[in-house]
Design a protein around this motif. Sequence first.
Motif, short mmCIF file in Angstrom:
data_model
loop_
_atom_site.label_atom_id
_atom_site.label_comp_id
_atom_site.label_asym_id
_atom_site.label_seq_id
_atom_site.Cartn_x
_atom_site.Cartn_y
_atom_site.Cartn_z
N LYS A 108 -8.88 -9.68 5.90
CA LYS A 108 -8.90 -8.74 4.78
C LYS A 108 -10.29 -8.13 4.66
O LYS A 108 -11.27 -8.83 4.44
CB LYS A 108 -8.50 -9.45 3.49
N ASP A 154 -2.88 -6.38 3.31
CA ASP A 154 -3.47 -5.77 2.11
C ASP A 154 -4.38 -4.60 2.49
O ASP A 154 -4.37 -3.55 1.83
CB ASP A 154 -4.28 -6.80 1.32
N GLU A 190 -3.64 -5.59 -3.26
CA GLU A 190 -2.52 -6.44 -2.85
C GLU A 190 -1.41 -5.55 -2.30
O GLU A 190 -1.04 -4.56 -2.93
CB GLU A 190 -1.99 -7.25 -4.02
N LYS A 191 -0.87 -5.91 -1.17
CA LYS A 191 0.13 -5.09 -0.48
C LYS A 191 1.31 -4.71 -1.38
O LYS A 191 1.70 -3.55 -1.44
CB LYS A 191 0.63 -5.82 0.77
#
Length: 205
Positions: A108, A154, A190-191
């Motif tokens: 990330k 993400d 956040e995805k």
Amino acid sequence: MSEGMSLRKAWGHLKTISRHKKLVGEGCFKVGLYRQGILHDLSKYSPVEFLVGCKYFQGFMSPNNAERADKGYSAAWLHHKGRNRHHLEYWIDYEAREDGHGVMTGMKMPIRFVVEMFIDRVSASKNYQKEKYTDRSPLEYYERGQGCYMIHPDTEALLRLLLVMLAVRGEDRTYAFIRKRVLAGKVPYEKEKLDRGTGKLRKYL
């Protein structure tokens, strides 16, 4: 000069990377990433990257692609991606597992480097497409390669949201959104939540 290199190609490559750096710098300054705007892509002026760029310069695509086609790999790209944190490839590592046998995956990325990656993609599209560029160009280019990227879900979701927003709302509104909300930590990284925002925007494409 080495085989395949000429003053014309060297000058063309220098102009191309300098124009790209200027475009990225302008974009970074618009969102408040001043240090990243100044330092962006400095490694392209190092001999290992610059000389390859001069030799394989074509003007309509990255010289790294031409070097890769010629050699089967790009030494310039391998050098570049290991020194520039706005590239998703910089963040590829083994996932942490107790047995020590994790598979390679995308980590990330910090938000400020996702933003620089977005601006880098916009600037590269402008630099190579010139008068054919539209606000949809960076999204279309990204989607042609989708499925080939090793990127954290993400990070991919945030990048995609910004590319879709650019295509729908244009550059000024997207850069204002980045400055006032994304870099201010007001957008959930956040995805699941980012995908919902992308879905709403896609209705207008």
